[in-house]
Design a protein around this motif. Structure first.
Motif, PDB file in Angstrom:
ATOM      1  N   ALA A  38       0.838  -1.205   0.000  1.00 56.85           N
ATOM      2  CA  ALA A  38       0.000   0.000   0.000  1.00 56.85           C
ATOM      3  C   ALA A  38       0.872   1.255   0.000  1.00 56.85           C
ATOM      4  O   ALA A  38       0.579   2.220  -0.704  1.00 56.85           O
ATOM      5  CB  ALA A  38      -0.933  -0.012   1.207  1.00 56.85           C
ATOM      6  N   ARG A  39       1.966   1.243   0.774  1.00 53.63           N
ATOM      7  CA  ARG A  39       2.874   2.398   0.772  1.00 53.63           C
ATOM      8  C   ARG A  39       3.501   2.578  -0.605  1.00 53.63           C
ATOM      9  O   ARG A  39       3.643   3.690  -1.084  1.00 53.63           O
ATOM     10  CB  ARG A  39       3.958   2.204   1.826  1.00 53.63           C
TER      11      ARG A  39
ATOM     12  N   ALA B  59       5.520  10.844   2.549  1.00 49.10           N
ATOM     13  CA  ALA B  59       4.327  11.159   1.762  1.00 49.10           C
ATOM     14  C   ALA B  59       3.809  12.531   2.165  1.00 49.10           C
ATOM     15  O   ALA B  59       3.974  12.955   3.315  1.00 49.10           O
ATOM     16  CB  ALA B  59       3.243  10.104   1.995  1.00 49.10           C
ATOM     17  N   MET B  60       3.204  13.206   1.203  1.00 52.33           N
ATOM     18  CA  MET B  60       2.569  14.482   1.515  1.00 52.33           C
ATOM     19  C   MET B  60       1.472  14.250   2.547  1.00 52.33           C
ATOM     20  O   MET B  60       0.749  13.257   2.493  1.00 52.33           O
ATOM     21  CB  MET B  60       1.982  15.118   0.253  1.00 52.33           C
ATOM     22  N   SER B  61       1.365  15.153   3.492  1.00 49.46           N
ATOM     23  CA  SER B  61       0.369  15.052   4.550  1.00 49.46           C
ATOM     24  C   SER B  61      -1.033  15.234   3.986  1.00 49.46           C
ATOM     25  O   SER B  61      -1.261  16.095   3.134  1.00 49.46           O
ATOM     26  CB  SER B  61       0.630  16.121   5.608  1.00 49.46           C
TER      27      SER B  61
ATOM     28  N   THR C 134      14.257  16.197  -1.594  1.00 49.65           N
ATOM     29  CA  THR C 134      14.076  16.874  -2.879  1.00 49.65           C
ATOM     30  C   THR C 134      12.889  16.337  -3.681  1.00 49.65           C
ATOM     31  O   THR C 134      12.607  16.848  -4.763  1.00 49.65           O
ATOM     32  CB  THR C 134      15.339  16.746  -3.740  1.00 49.65           C
ATOM     33  N   CYS C 135      12.209  15.332  -3.179  1.00 49.11           N
ATOM     34  CA  CYS C 135      11.147  14.669  -3.942  1.00 49.11           C
ATOM     35  C   CYS C 135       9.790  15.374  -3.882  1.00 49.11           C
ATOM     36  O   CYS C 135       8.863  14.974  -4.587  1.00 49.11           O
ATOM     37  CB  CYS C 135      10.960  13.231  -3.441  1.00 49.11           C
ATOM     38  N   PHE C 136       9.661  16.399  -3.040  1.00 45.57           N
ATOM     39  CA  PHE C 136       8.361  17.034  -2.821  1.00 45.57           C
ATOM     40  C   PHE C 136       8.498  18.545  -3.023  1.00 45.57           C
ATOM     41  O   PHE C 136       8.592  19.314  -2.064  1.00 45.57           O
ATOM     42  CB  PHE C 136       7.868  16.709  -1.402  1.00 45.57           C
TER      43      PHE C 136
ATOM     44  N   ALA D 213       3.771  10.155  -2.746  1.00 45.76           N
ATOM     45  CA  ALA D 213       4.667   9.526  -1.785  1.00 45.76           C
ATOM     46  C   ALA D 213       5.916   9.038  -2.507  1.00 45.76           C
ATOM     47  O   ALA D 213       5.908   8.846  -3.727  1.00 45.76           O
ATOM     48  CB  ALA D 213       3.966   8.356  -1.100  1.00 45.76           C
ATOM     49  N   GLU D 214       6.980   8.854  -1.745  1.00 43.07           N
ATOM     50  CA  GLU D 214       8.229   8.297  -2.262  1.00 43.07           C
ATOM     51  C   GLU D 214       8.671   7.162  -1.352  1.00 43.07           C
ATOM     52  O   GLU D 214       8.733   7.324  -0.137  1.00 43.07           O
ATOM     53  CB  GLU D 214       9.331   9.362  -2.319  1.00 43.07           C
ATOM     54  N   PHE D 215       8.988   6.022  -1.945  1.00 48.02           N
ATOM     55  CA  PHE D 215       9.463   4.840  -1.236  1.00 48.02           C
ATOM     56  C   PHE D 215      10.823   4.518  -1.850  1.00 48.02           C
ATOM     57  O   PHE D 215      10.908   4.111  -3.003  1.00 48.02           O
ATOM     58  CB  PHE D 215       8.471   3.695  -1.454  1.00 48.02           C
ATOM     59  N   LEU D 216      11.884   4.749  -1.084  1.00 46.90           N
ATOM     60  CA  LEU D 216      13.244   4.600  -1.600  1.00 46.90           C
ATOM     61  C   LEU D 216      13.984   3.485  -0.885  1.00 46.90           C
ATOM     62  O   LEU D 216      13.702   3.187   0.276  1.00 46.90           O
ATOM     63  CB  LEU D 216      14.026   5.897  -1.415  1.00 46.90           C
ATOM     64  N   VAL D 217      14.958   2.910  -1.578  1.00 55.01           N
ATOM     65  CA  VAL D 217      15.867   1.941  -0.967  1.00 55.01           C
ATOM     66  C   VAL D 217      17.303   2.328  -1.316  1.00 55.01           C
ATOM     67  O   VAL D 217      17.552   2.968  -2.333  1.00 55.01           O
ATOM     68  CB  VAL D 217      15.593   0.489  -1.427  1.00 55.01           C
ATOM     69  N   ALA D 218      18.227   1.917  -0.443  1.00 52.62           N
ATOM     70  CA  ALA D 218      19.659   2.020  -0.721  1.00 52.62           C
ATOM     71  C   ALA D 218      20.116   0.610  -1.058  1.00 52.62           C
ATOM     72  O   ALA D 218      20.019  -0.303  -0.240  1.00 52.62           O
ATOM     73  CB  ALA D 218      20.401   2.569   0.487  1.00 52.62           C
ATOM     74  N   ASP D 219      20.586   0.435  -2.280  1.00 50.60           N
ATOM     75  CA  ASP D 219      20.857  -0.880  -2.851  1.00 50.60           C
ATOM     76  C   ASP D 219      22.320  -0.950  -3.273  1.00 50.60           C
ATOM     77  O   ASP D 219      22.827  -0.030  -3.905  1.00 50.60           O
ATOM     78  CB  ASP D 219      19.925  -1.031  -4.070  1.00 50.60           C
ATOM     79  N   ASP D 220      22.997  -2.047  -2.908  1.00 49.96           N
ATOM     80  CA  ASP D 220      24.387  -2.228  -3.348  1.00 49.96           C
ATOM     81  C   ASP D 220      24.507  -3.245  -4.478  1.00 49.96           C
ATOM     82  O   ASP D 220      25.602  -3.674  -4.817  1.00 49.96           O
ATOM     83  CB  ASP D 220      25.289  -2.621  -2.176  1.00 49.96           C
TER      84      ASP D 220
END
Length: 168
Positions: free
Chosen positions: A52-53, A77-79, A112-114, A59-66
Motif C-alpha cells: 500500500a505504501r 508522503a505528503m500530509s 528533494t522529492c516534494f 509519496a516516495e518509497f526509496l531503498v539504498a541498494d548495493d
C-alpha cells in the motif's frame, strides 16, 4: 560497499521487510520487549501494508541498494491533514551499516522529492536518542510530542520533529 538510492519496487519488499524487522528489534527490544516489537512489526510492515505504501500517490518509497542487498530504506508522503507538509514515516538503515552515510543519502533524496512541500515532519520514539541526534544533525527541531495512546495506536510516545525545507 557502495549503496545507491533508488525508487523501491515490489520485488524489494521482502528485503525491505527483513530490514525493518531487524532495525525495529535492534532499536526497540530493550525498551519494549521483543513481543511488543513483533506485534508492531506484524501490523506496520505486513506485506499488504508495504504494498500500500509503494502504491500511494504523492509519496516516495526509496531503498539504498548495493546490487545484492538493501542497506536502508525511506518512505515519505505528503500530509493529508496539513498543506505543504511532507511526513517522513520511515527512514531505517540496517543496524550493521549505521554511520556510513546511507541514512543521510536516503534523506537527501527524500528531501528533494516534494517540490511543493515547505516543511518535513516526523515522529521519533522519545528514547531513541540515536535517531533524535541523527535528525537534529539534518536540521530538524522539536515541534511537539504525541502519546500515541488512542485506539489502534502503538502506545509508544514520540517527539514530533520538523525541518523547514529549502525552496527547490
Amino acid at each position: 560497499m557502495v549503496y545507491f538510492v533508488r525508487t523501491a519496487s515490489e520485488r524489494d519488499l521482502d528485503k525491505v521487510r527483513a530490514l525493518l524487522v531487524e532495525s525495529f528489534h535492534a532499536a526497540y527490544d530493550a525498551g519494549y520487549g521483543a513481543a511488543k516489537v513483533n506485534e508492531l512489526v506484524a501490523h506496520l510492515f505486513s506485506p499488504a501494508a508495504l504494498k500500500a505504501r509503494l502504491a500511494k500517490k504523492n509519496a516516495e518509497f526509496l531503498v539504498a541498494d548495493d546490487g545484492r542487498d538493501i542497506g536502508g530504506m525511506g518512505y515519505a508522503a505528503m500530509s493529508d491533514e496539513t498543506t505543504k507538509t511532507v511526513m517522513l514515516y520511515l527512514l531505517y538503515v540496517r543496524p550493521g551499516l549505521h554511520r556510513q552515510g546511507i541514512g543521510r543519502d536516503i534523506f537527501a533524496e527524500l528531501e528533494t522529492c516534494f517540490p511543493d512541500a515547505e516543511i518535513m515532519r516526523l515522529e521519533v520514539e522519545v528514547q531513541n536518542h540515536k535517531a533524535i541526534h541523527f535528525y537534529e544533525r539534518l536540521g530538524f527541531v522539536e515541534a511537539g510530542s504525541n502519546e500515541n495512546d488512542g485506539p489502534g495506536q502503538s502506545g509508544i510516545p514520540t517527539l514530533v520533529l520538523e525541518k523547514v525545507l529549502e525552496l527547490h
